[in-house]
Design an enzyme around this catalytic site. Structure first.
Site, PDB file in Angstrom:
ATOM      1  N   GLN A  84      45.736  -0.713 -11.896  1.00  0.00           N
ATOM      2  CA  GLN A  84      45.420  -1.360 -13.169  1.00  0.00           C
ATOM      3  C   GLN A  84      44.020  -1.031 -13.660  1.00  0.00           C
ATOM      4  O   GLN A  84      43.664  -1.322 -14.802  1.00  0.00           O
ATOM      5  CB  GLN A  84      45.568  -2.871 -13.031  1.00  0.00           C
ATOM      6  CG  GLN A  84      44.476  -3.521 -12.173  1.00  0.00           C
ATOM      7  CD  GLN A  84      44.665  -5.009 -12.030  1.00  0.00           C
ATOM      8  OE1 GLN A  84      45.710  -5.470 -11.625  1.00  0.00           O
ATOM      9  NE2 GLN A  84      43.633  -5.770 -12.363  1.00  0.00           N
ATOM     10  N   CYS A  90      47.008  -7.399 -14.568  1.00  0.00           N
ATOM     11  CA  CYS A  90      48.090  -7.794 -13.667  1.00  0.00           C
ATOM     12  C   CYS A  90      48.976  -8.874 -14.269  1.00  0.00           C
ATOM     13  O   CYS A  90      50.126  -9.040 -13.882  1.00  0.00           O
ATOM     14  CB  CYS A  90      47.509  -8.279 -12.348  1.00  0.00           C
ATOM     15  SG  CYS A  90      46.522  -9.791 -12.488  1.00  0.00           S
ATOM     16  N   HIS A 181      45.557 -13.697  -9.406  1.00  0.00           N
ATOM     17  CA  HIS A 181      46.054 -12.317  -9.402  1.00  0.00           C
ATOM     18  C   HIS A 181      47.573 -12.314  -9.302  1.00  0.00           C
ATOM     19  O   HIS A 181      48.145 -13.066  -8.506  1.00  0.00           O
ATOM     20  CB  HIS A 181      45.448 -11.568  -8.210  1.00  0.00           C
ATOM     21  CG  HIS A 181      45.732 -10.094  -8.204  1.00  0.00           C
ATOM     22  ND1 HIS A 181      45.616  -9.293  -9.324  1.00  0.00           N
ATOM     23  CD2 HIS A 181      46.116  -9.264  -7.190  1.00  0.00           C
ATOM     24  CE1 HIS A 181      45.920  -8.038  -9.005  1.00  0.00           C
ATOM     25  NE2 HIS A 181      46.226  -8.005  -7.722  1.00  0.00           N
TER      26      HIS A 181
END
Length: 243
Positions: A84, A90, A181
């Protein structure tokens, strides 16, 4: 330059001190080794409390006997590990009536205007099934019997230097307020010491961790791995349910 070197030395001390303890996991030098955790967090992680899965989910448990191990990568439905980069993307999901193919809409790691094209859709999502907050038994059942499941968890300072083994740290929290995350649970297994673990696909490139993956201890909702989990219902599922 002095700041980078000092930060690297501090992280190196953490790596050596952690590995000396002979825990279930090891740390190692990687692309984050010259970053402070605050710097890494600002570039790669989500900020603020997350609006994630319902307290009571809608995944349906069945009496089917679950396999002791599962890995969807062996069935050819898990794409390659991505990086990413500094975009911190994410969290990104689109509700446009489908997802464009990677070939038609390559990832750029930059903020910008969505360029979705409905004639380039490679997959469609009809609905989303939520896992009940904290219910690892539901999460395991879904991974075992349905498909890989999107999960969120809390990245802490030592995790950014993860190299191998089954990650487990009592310093993690287990609530929606602390997850930062989003990743993908593609399976589970048991290590040589009998510790069950999740197989998780990360988005920090294939050189991080175990070829871009990590193993997280199962059974303790470690780092909130089951607090914010969901999987898609695709058109193929609807066809099968109506047969």
């Amino acid at each position: 330059m002095k700041h980078r070197f000092a930060t690297f030395l501090k992280n190196l001390e953490l790596i050596k001190a952690t590995n000396k303890k002979k825990l279930s996991y090891t740390l190692g030098i990687n692309e984050f080794a010259d970053l402070t955790f605050d710097e890494m967090r600002s570039m790669y992680l989500m900020n603020g409390e997350q609006n994630c899965s319902a307290t009571k989910g809608n995944h349906v448990l069945t009496n089917v006997k679950l396999s002791t191990e599962k890995d969807w990568r062996t069935e050819g439905i898990v794409s390659d590990v991505k990086n990413q980069a500094h975009c911190g993307s994410c969290w990104t999901f689109r509700y446009n009536g489908g997802l464009d193919t990677e070939e038609s809409y390559p990832y750029t790691a930059e903020d910008g205007t969505c360029k979705f094209l409905d004639n380039k859709v490679g997959a469609q999502v009809y609905d989303v099934v939520n896992i009940t907050e904290g219910a690892e038994n539901e999460l395991k059942h879904a991974v075992a019997t349905v498909r890989p499941v999107s999960v969120a968890f809390e990245v802490i300072d030592s995790f950014m230097l993860y190299k191998s083994g089954v990650f487990s740290d009592p310093g993690c929290h287990d609530s929606p307020q602390t997850v930062n995350h989003a990743v993908l649970a593609v399976g589970y297994g048991v290590n040589e010491n009998g510790t069950p673990y999740w197989i998780i696909k990360n988005s920090w490139g294939a050189n991080w961790g175990i070829n871009g993956y990590f193993h997280m201890e199962m059974g303790k909702n470690m780092c909130g791995i089951a607090t914010c989990a969901a999987y898609p219902v695709v058109p193929e599922d609807l066809k099968e349910s109506n047969m």
